[in-house]
Scaffold this motif. Structure first.
Motif, short mmCIF file in Angstrom:
data_model
loop_
_atom_site.label_atom_id
_atom_site.label_comp_id
_atom_site.label_asym_id
_atom_site.label_seq_id
_atom_site.Cartn_x
_atom_site.Cartn_y
_atom_site.Cartn_z
N PHE A 215 42.00 38.64 47.19
CA PHE A 215 42.19 38.74 48.64
C PHE A 215 43.55 39.39 48.94
N ILE A 216 44.56 38.93 48.22
CA ILE A 216 45.91 39.46 48.42
C ILE A 216 45.95 40.95 48.09
N TYR A 217 45.37 41.31 46.95
CA TYR A 217 45.36 42.71 46.52
C TYR A 217 44.59 43.59 47.51
N ASN A 218 43.42 43.14 47.93
CA ASN A 218 42.61 43.94 48.85
C ASN A 218 43.32 44.16 50.19
N TYR A 219 44.04 43.16 50.64
CA TYR A 219 44.82 43.29 51.88
C TYR A 219 45.88 44.37 51.70
N ALA A 220 46.56 44.35 50.56
CA ALA A 220 47.59 45.36 50.29
C ALA A 220 46.98 46.76 50.27
N TYR B 199 46.79 41.33 36.09
CA TYR B 199 45.90 42.25 36.82
C TYR B 199 46.61 43.61 36.92
N PRO B 200 46.21 44.61 36.13
CA PRO B 200 46.95 45.87 36.05
C PRO B 200 46.96 46.69 37.33
N ASN B 201 45.90 46.58 38.15
CA ASN B 201 45.83 47.36 39.39
C ASN B 201 47.02 47.08 40.30
N THR B 202 47.50 45.85 40.27
CA THR B 202 48.64 45.47 41.11
C THR B 202 49.86 46.32 40.78
#
Length: 272
Positions: free
Chosen positions: A96-101, A141-144
């Protein structure tokens, strides 16, 4: 609810009662009630595929996609962001946090000829803060880290344009600069030196994030397709950084690594 509480099993009508309640509570972001109904459903239908593989956070993401899409279509992204804020007030799931970013970044840095919003810098600061929060929740999580590095590269691009816009005056042939022009040049040179110092720091900051991606993915024997792309984008940026640093050994090492990622998936690497 009575059917679910009593763990009644039978035909699809009873199963649908459990699924209805799960959807109801997921829509309200009520994890406790969702998991309570899920436990009843599993007791009544222990072999049901949906119930046995149910993951609250992943299902909530899918469930909320439709609502978010409807808000996007209205064209008011502030409502989309408010929805994410509401979600994060009830859940700290890292995706959720990542998608918001990601949503903030895509709006602040639009593709093509779309105009950037006036509050783009503030939106990007929010995105960066969310990504750092995401890294705390799920450090593997590497995408971050890839997106964090990309945000720093965006800051570098802005600094590069600022530096380019500062022009030192030159004297016309056969003439000398006036005292005030010399003084102005001194001020411009100071500003350019300050920008270059900032850029040096940003290159180092970006490199930390991209190296983290390499740490997480660079030694994996099998990479999924999306992991390959994340690693490729990170290494591509690292090549620019090592070229700037004039680190030929690292540049050559990561050039070879990047070229290997360009080769079609073989030798047991995942095609997923």
């Amino acid at each position: 609810t009575r059917i679910a509480e009593q763990k009644i099993a039978g035909d699809s009508m009873y199963l649908n009662a459990y699924i209805f309640l799960i959807n109801h509570y997921v829509g309200k972001s009520d994890k406790t009630s969702t998991e309570r109904v899920l436990s009843w459903g599993k007791a009544a239908y222990p072999n049901n595929n949906f119930l046995s593989k149910f993951n609250y956070e992943d299902y909530q993401i899918s469930y909320l996609d439709y609502e978010l899409d409807q808000l996007r279509k209205k064209g008011d992204m502030t409502e989309v962001f408010k929805k994410y804020d509401d979600i994060l007030n009830k859940s700290d799931y890292y995706l959720f946090i990542y998608n918001y970013a990601v949503e903030l970044v895509q709006y602040a840095i639009p593709q093509g000829d779309e105009k950037k919003p006036e509050d783009a810098p503030e939106l990007l600061k929010r995105a960066s803060a969310l990504l750092k929060r995401c890294a705390e929740k799920e450090p593997d999580y590497p995408n971050t880290y890839q997106l964090l590095g990309s945000l720093v590269v965006n800051e570098l691009d802005i600094l590069r344009e600022q530096n380019k816009a500062l022009k030192v005056k030159t004297a016309a042939p056969g003439k000398a600069l006036k005292p005030e022009e010399k003084k102005e040049n001194e001020e411009i040179t100071k500003k350019k030196d300050a920008i270059l110092a900032q850029m040096k720091g940003k290159y180092d900051e970006a490199l930390v994030h991209f190296l983290k991606v390499d740490d997480l993915l660079g030694t994996k024997i099998k990479l999924k397709q999306d992991e390959r792309e994340v690693l490729k984008r990170s290494i591509d940026n690292m090549l620019d950084i090592y070229n700037y640093k004039k680190d030929n050994a690292k540049y050559e090492y990561y050039t070879d690594k990047y070229n290997m990622l360009q080769i079609p998936v073989t030798m047991g690497m995942s095609k997923e």
